[in-house]
Design a protein around this motif. Structure first.
Motif, PDB file in Angstrom:
ATOM      1  N   LEU A  71      17.278  -6.850  -3.635  1.00 32.35           N
ATOM      2  CA  LEU A  71      18.523  -6.514  -2.929  1.00 32.35           C
ATOM      3  C   LEU A  71      18.234  -6.092  -1.499  1.00 32.35           C
ATOM      4  CD1 LEU A  71      21.533  -6.032  -2.764  1.00 32.35           C
ATOM      5  CD2 LEU A  71      21.183  -3.798  -3.835  1.00 32.35           C
ATOM      6  N   LEU A  72      17.172  -5.317  -1.298  1.00 29.83           N
ATOM      7  CA  LEU A  72      16.829  -4.887   0.058  1.00 29.83           C
ATOM      8  C   LEU A  72      16.473  -6.088   0.932  1.00 29.83           C
ATOM      9  CD1 LEU A  72      14.657  -1.713  -0.709  1.00 29.83           C
ATOM     10  CD2 LEU A  72      17.076  -1.808  -0.065  1.00 29.83           C
ATOM     11  N   ASP A  73      15.785  -7.060   0.362  1.00 28.07           N
ATOM     12  CA  ASP A  73      15.446  -8.263   1.123  1.00 28.07           C
ATOM     13  C   ASP A  73      16.703  -9.028   1.536  1.00 28.07           C
ATOM     14  OD1 ASP A  73      12.765  -7.717   0.936  1.00 28.07           O
ATOM     15  OD2 ASP A  73      12.406  -9.074  -0.763  1.00 28.07           O
ATOM     16  N   ARG A  74      17.700  -9.107   0.629  1.00 29.13           N
ATOM     17  CA  ARG A  74      18.939  -9.809   0.949  1.00 29.13           C
ATOM     18  C   ARG A  74      19.705  -9.071   2.051  1.00 29.13           C
ATOM     19  NH1 ARG A  74      16.506 -12.459  -2.143  1.00 29.13           N
ATOM     20  NH2 ARG A  74      15.696 -12.987  -0.088  1.00 29.13           N
ATOM     21  N   ILE A  75      19.685  -7.757   2.022  1.00 28.58           N
ATOM     22  CA  ILE A  75      20.368  -6.986   3.071  1.00 28.58           C
ATOM     23  C   ILE A  75      19.698  -7.219   4.418  1.00 28.58           C
ATOM     24  CG2 ILE A  75      20.943  -4.663   3.884  1.00 28.58           C
ATOM     25  CD1 ILE A  75      21.180  -3.820   0.954  1.00 28.58           C
ATOM     26  N   ARG A  76      18.379  -7.179   4.434  1.00 25.57           N
ATOM     27  CA  ARG A  76      17.651  -7.418   5.686  1.00 25.57           C
ATOM     28  C   ARG A  76      17.929  -8.832   6.206  1.00 25.57           C
ATOM     29  NH1 ARG A  76      13.301  -5.042   2.602  1.00 25.57           N
ATOM     30  NH2 ARG A  76      12.849  -2.903   3.270  1.00 25.57           N
ATOM     31  N   GLU A  77      17.971  -9.785   5.305  1.00 25.78           N
ATOM     32  CA  GLU A  77      18.230 -11.164   5.699  1.00 25.78           C
ATOM     33  C   GLU A  77      19.640 -11.311   6.273  1.00 25.78           C
ATOM     34  OE1 GLU A  77      18.332 -15.610   3.614  1.00 25.78           O
ATOM     35  OE2 GLU A  77      17.397 -13.903   2.584  1.00 25.78           O
ATOM     36  N   PHE A  78      20.609 -10.667   5.653  1.00 27.24           N
ATOM     37  CA  PHE A  78      21.976 -10.737   6.150  1.00 27.24           C
ATOM     38  C   PHE A  78      22.090 -10.062   7.516  1.00 27.24           C
ATOM     39  CE2 PHE A  78      26.296  -9.147   6.659  1.00 27.24           C
ATOM     40  CZ  PHE A  78      27.071 -10.242   6.295  1.00 27.24           C
ATOM     41  N   ALA A  79      21.361  -8.976   7.733  1.00 28.12           N
ATOM     42  CA  ALA A  79      21.472  -8.205   8.973  1.00 28.12           C
ATOM     43  C   ALA A  79      21.041  -8.995  10.200  1.00 28.12           C
ATOM     44  CB  ALA A  79      20.652  -6.916   8.871  1.00 28.12           C
ATOM     45  N   VAL A  80      20.179  -9.994  10.024  1.00 33.33           N
ATOM     46  CA  VAL A  80      19.689 -10.753  11.184  1.00 33.33           C
ATOM     47  C   VAL A  80      20.422 -12.079  11.357  1.00 33.33           C
ATOM     48  CG1 VAL A  80      17.408  -9.702  11.062  1.00 33.33           C
ATOM     49  CG2 VAL A  80      17.841 -11.824   9.817  1.00 33.33           C
ATOM     50  N   LEU A  81      21.409 -12.381  10.504  1.00 33.02           N
ATOM     51  CA  LEU A  81      22.182 -13.602  10.694  1.00 33.02           C
ATOM     52  C   LEU A  81      23.001 -13.504  11.985  1.00 33.02           C
ATOM     53  CD1 LEU A  81      23.619 -14.335   7.114  1.00 33.02           C
ATOM     54  CD2 LEU A  81      21.742 -15.511   8.272  1.00 33.02           C
ATOM     55  N   PRO A  82      23.168 -14.613  12.722  1.00 30.04           N
ATOM     56  CA  PRO A  82      23.997 -14.588  13.938  1.00 30.04           C
ATOM     57  C   PRO A  82      25.453 -14.356  13.572  1.00 30.04           C
ATOM     58  CG  PRO A  82      23.336 -16.842  13.402  1.00 30.04           C
ATOM     59  CD  PRO A  82      22.598 -15.962  12.464  1.00 30.04           C
ATOM     60  N   ARG A  83      26.010 -13.256  14.056  1.00 29.93           N
ATOM     61  CA  ARG A  83      27.381 -12.893  13.711  1.00 29.93           C
ATOM     62  C   ARG A  83      28.208 -12.716  14.978  1.00 29.93           C
ATOM     63  NH1 ARG A  83      27.110  -7.644  10.104  1.00 29.93           N
ATOM     64  NH2 ARG A  83      29.337  -8.116   9.926  1.00 29.93           N
ATOM     65  N   PRO A  84      29.450 -13.214  14.999  1.00 32.26           N
ATOM     66  CA  PRO A  84      30.327 -12.956  16.151  1.00 32.26           C
ATOM     67  C   PRO A  84      30.624 -11.466  16.263  1.00 32.26           C
ATOM     68  CG  PRO A  84      31.171 -14.752  14.792  1.00 32.26           C
ATOM     69  CD  PRO A  84      30.085 -14.104  14.009  1.00 32.26           C
ATOM     70  N   LEU A  85      30.652 -10.992  17.492  1.00 31.17           N
ATOM     71  CA  LEU A  85      30.961  -9.578  17.721  1.00 31.17           C
ATOM     72  C   LEU A  85      32.452  -9.318  17.501  1.00 31.17           C
ATOM     73  CD1 LEU A  85      28.995  -8.711  20.979  1.00 31.17           C
ATOM     74  CD2 LEU A  85      28.704  -7.607  18.760  1.00 31.17           C
ATOM     75  N   PRO A  86      32.809  -8.232  16.821  1.00 32.71           N
ATOM     76  CA  PRO A  86      34.211  -7.806  16.865  1.00 32.71           C
ATOM     77  C   PRO A  86      34.621  -7.573  18.318  1.00 32.71           C
ATOM     78  CG  PRO A  86      32.990  -6.580  15.194  1.00 32.71           C
ATOM     79  CD  PRO A  86      31.982  -7.343  15.987  1.00 32.71           C
ATOM     80  N   ALA A  87      35.892  -7.799  18.634  1.00 27.63           N
ATOM     81  CA  ALA A  87      36.353  -7.676  20.025  1.00 27.63           C
ATOM     82  C   ALA A  87      36.063  -6.291  20.581  1.00 27.63           C
ATOM     83  CB  ALA A  87      37.843  -8.004  20.111  1.00 27.63           C
ATOM     84  N   ASP A  88      36.329  -5.246  19.797  1.00 23.55           N
ATOM     85  CA  ASP A  88      36.062  -3.884  20.265  1.00 23.55           C
ATOM     86  C   ASP A  88      34.574  -3.638  20.479  1.00 23.55           C
ATOM     87  OD1 ASP A  88      38.738  -3.424  20.180  1.00 23.55           O
ATOM     88  OD2 ASP A  88      38.712  -2.232  18.332  1.00 23.55           O
ATOM     89  N   ALA A  89      33.747  -4.263  19.650  1.00 23.82           N
ATOM     90  CA  ALA A  89      32.304  -4.100  19.803  1.00 23.82           C
ATOM     91  C   ALA A  89      31.808  -4.766  21.077  1.00 23.82           C
ATOM     92  CB  ALA A  89      31.584  -4.675  18.580  1.00 23.82           C
ATOM     93  N   GLU A  90      32.370  -5.930  21.399  1.00 21.21           N
ATOM     94  CA  GLU A  90      31.992  -6.604  22.641  1.00 21.21           C
ATOM     95  C   GLU A  90      32.352  -5.747  23.851  1.00 21.21           C
ATOM     96  OE1 GLU A  90      32.485 -10.937  24.844  1.00 21.21           O
ATOM     97  OE2 GLU A  90      33.920 -10.334  23.313  1.00 21.21           O
ATOM     98  N   GLN A  91      33.517  -5.107  23.820  1.00 21.13           N
ATOM     99  CA  GLN A  91      33.915  -4.235  24.919  1.00 21.13           C
ATOM    100  C   GLN A  91      32.988  -3.033  25.023  1.00 21.13           C
ATOM    101  OE1 GLN A  91      38.024  -3.315  24.195  1.00 21.13           O
ATOM    102  NE2 GLN A  91      38.718  -5.411  24.520  1.00 21.13           N
ATOM    103  N   ALA A  92      32.595  -2.462  23.889  1.00 25.48           N
ATOM    104  CA  ALA A  92      31.680  -1.321  23.906  1.00 25.48           C
ATOM    105  C   ALA A  92      30.331  -1.712  24.490  1.00 25.48           C
ATOM    106  CB  ALA A  92      31.510  -0.775  22.489  1.00 25.48           C
ATOM    107  N   LEU A  93      29.854  -2.914  24.151  1.00 24.18           N
ATOM    108  CA  LEU A  93      28.579  -3.373  24.688  1.00 24.18           C
ATOM    109  C   LEU A  93      28.680  -3.624  26.190  1.00 24.18           C
ATOM    110  CD1 LEU A  93      25.682  -4.199  24.069  1.00 24.18           C
ATOM    111  CD2 LEU A  93      26.513  -6.501  23.540  1.00 24.18           C
ATOM    112  N   MET A  94      29.809  -4.169  26.652  1.00 22.78           N
ATOM    113  CA  MET A  94      29.996  -4.388  28.079  1.00 22.78           C
ATOM    114  C   MET A  94      30.087  -3.069  28.836  1.00 22.78           C
ATOM    115  SD  MET A  94      29.766  -7.556  28.657  1.00 22.78           S
ATOM    116  CE  MET A  94      30.312  -7.548  30.358  1.00 22.78           C
ATOM    117  N   ARG A  95      30.709  -2.063  28.240  1.00 28.01           N
ATOM    118  CA  ARG A  95      30.762  -0.744  28.895  1.00 28.01           C
ATOM    119  C   ARG A  95      29.367  -0.158  29.026  1.00 28.01           C
ATOM    120  NH1 ARG A  95      35.482   0.090  25.834  1.00 28.01           N
ATOM    121  NH2 ARG A  95      34.339   1.256  24.249  1.00 28.01           N
TER     122      ARG A  95
END
Length: 383
Positions: free
Chosen positions: A271-295
Motif C-alpha cells: 500500500l505504501l508503494d502505491r501511495i508513493r507511486e500515485f504521489a508522483v503522477l503528473p496531476r493538474p493543479l487545482p486553480a487555488d493551488a496554482e494561485q498560491a504557487l504564483m504568489r
C-alpha cells in the motif's frame, strides 16, 4: 476557499502544496511560536510575519502584481526559508483565512494554504513544510482537511449513512488537495492496527495523505458507493487510493488497489508503494493551488542579502532607464516648442501682428505654411 476547480497547469515536481483548517483558538500565535523556536534552533534561516494588505503593497519581486494579493479574507501571511540536504533552499508561504460563515457543520475553523518550493525536485524524505509552520504535536489542532470530518495525522472513519458516505467521497476527491486512501478493516483492529498507515510514510508525504477507514460492517456499502461515485472497488480487508478528477494520466483502478492490508502494526509495504507511486503522477493543479504557487513565486519578500543586492541593482537600472526616457521626452518637447515659437515669429513678422492672408497658390511658401509645417512636426514624433 472550499471550491476547487482545476487548471491546465501540471503540478511541478519542485513544489509542495497543502490546504487545511485549524480548529484551535489562536492559529497565528501557534505559527509564530513554532517559527521562533525553529529559527532559534537553527532549523530555519529566517522568517517573516506580514499583514496581507501591506504585503501585497510592498511585494518586492513584482509590485502590484495580481498574484501578490492573497484576497480580502486573508488574515495573515507568513514566509519562511530553510535548507535541506546538500544545501538546497526551500521557500514557503503560509496564508491564513477567515472561516466561511456559511458552513453549517460546526467545524468552521481558520483555513490555511501552504505553498513551498525547492530549488530542485522535491524529495519525500525532506522535512514536511507543514511542520515548519505548525507544531508537530497533537496538542495543536491544525491538521484538518477543508472537507468536514476529515483529518490529517490520523484516521477518519467513513460515515455510516449511505448518502453521507457518497457525499464524503465526492467532496474529498473534488475539493481536497490531499491524496485520499480508503482502508477496510476486515475486523476491528487493536491499538497497533488502529495506527494510521500514513505514519509509515516519509515526512514530506505523510502530511499529504488522508486515511479513511471503513469498519468491518461497511464492506458492501463502501464498495458500492465507491463504484458508483468513482468507478473503483474496495476489496474486503484491502485498500484503494482514490482518483482525483480530472482523470490523472497513469491512474488505473486495479493498479492502485491493494487486496490485503494487515492492520497488525506491521508496515503495509504494498500500500505504501502505491501511495508513493500515485504521489508522483503528473496531476493538474487545482486553480487555488496554482494561485498560491504564483504568489509564492511572484510575491516573495524574504530575500537573502545576495538577492537584496541583485534586486537593488535591478532597481537602479530601471530608475536610470526611466530618467533617460524622461530626459529624452523633455528634450523633444523643448525642440517642438522652439520650432513653434520660430514659426509664430515668422508668421507675425516678430511684432505680434499677423501678416495679411495670401492666396492659395502661394500658401505653401507662406509664413502660415511654415507654421502649419512646424505644428505638423510637433504632432509627428518621427519628424
Amino acid at each position: 476557499m472550499a471550491k476547487n476547480s482545476s487548471s491546465s497547469t501540471i503540478a511541478p515536481d519542485t513544489a509542495w502544496l497543502g490546504r487545511g483548517r485549524h480548529l484551535g483558538p489562536e492559529p497565528e500565535q501557534d505559527v509564530r511560536r513554532n517559527l521562533i523556536a525553529l529559527k532559534a534552533a537553527g532549523v530555519l534561516d529566517d522568517f517573516l510575519d506580514l499583514d496581507p494588505v501591506e504585503a501585497a503593497r510592498s511585494t518586492v519581486l513584482h509590485p502590484r502584481d495580481e498574484f501578490s494579493d492573497p484576497g480580502p479574507s486573508a488574515r495573515r501571511l507568513f514566509e519562511a526559508r530553510w535548507r535541506v540536504a546538500d544545501g538546497v533552499t526551500v521557500r514557503a508561504q503560509l496564508t491564513t483565512y477567515d472561516p466561511d460563515a456559511r458552513r453549517k457543520d460546526g467545524e468552521t475553523g481558520v483555513v490555511w494554504v501552504l505553498a513551498a518550493e525547492a530549488e530542485r525536485a522535491w524529495d519525500a524524505h525532506w522535512p514536511s513544510p507543514a511542520t515548519m509552520f505548525w507544531p508537530d504535536s497533537d496538542q495543536v489542532d491544525w491538521g484538518h482537511d477543508t472537507v468536514p470530518g476529515v483529518r490529517l495525522r490520523g484516521t477518519s472513519h467513513l460515515p455510516k449513512d449511505d448518502d453521507e458516505l457518497r457525499q464524503r467521497l465526492r467532496e474529498c476527491t473534488r475539493k481536497s488537495w490531499f491524496i485520499h486512501v480508503v482502508v477496510h478493516e476486515a475486523m476491528t483492529p487493536d491499538a497497533l492496527g488502529a495506527r494510521p498507515v500514513s505514519s509509515f510514510l516519509p515526512p514530506s508525504l505523510r502530511h499529504r495523505v488522508v486515511e479513511h477507514r471503513a469498519t468491518p460492517e461497511q464492506a458492501q456499502i463502501a464498495d458500492f458507493a465507491m463504484k458508483r461515485e468513482l468507478s473503483v472497488r474496495m476489496p474486503r480487508g484491502g485498500a484503494v487510493v482514490l482518483p482525483a478528477p480530472p482523470q490523472v494520466q497513469g491512474y488505473e483502478p486495479e493498479r492502485f488497489t491493494v487486496r490485503n492490508v494487515f492492520l497488525d502494526g506491521t508496515e503495509p509495504t504494498e500500500l505504501l508503494d502505491r501511495i508513493r507511486e500515485f504521489a508522483v503522477l503528473p496531476r493538474p493543479l487545482p486553480a487555488d493551488a496554482e494561485q498560491a504557487l504564483m504568489r509564492l513565486r511572484r510575491g516573495w519578500h524574504l530575500l537573502t542579502p545576495e538577492e537584496e543586492l541583485v534586486h537593488a541593482q535591478g532597481m537602479v537600472t530601471k530608475y536610470a532607464e526611466a530618467l533617460a526616457a524622461m530626459t529624452t521626452s523633455r528634450d523633444l518637447y523643448q525642440q517642438a516648442a522652439e520650432a513653434a515659437q520660430a514659426a509664430l515669429a515668422e508668421t507675425t513678422g516678430g511684432n505680434g501682428v499677423p501678416r495679411p492672408p495670401v492666396s492659395a497658390s502661394a500658401k505653401d511658401g507662406s509664413p502660415l505654411g511654415a507654421l502649419t509645417k512646424a505644428f505638423g512636426r510637433f504632432r509627428d514624433p518621427n519628424k
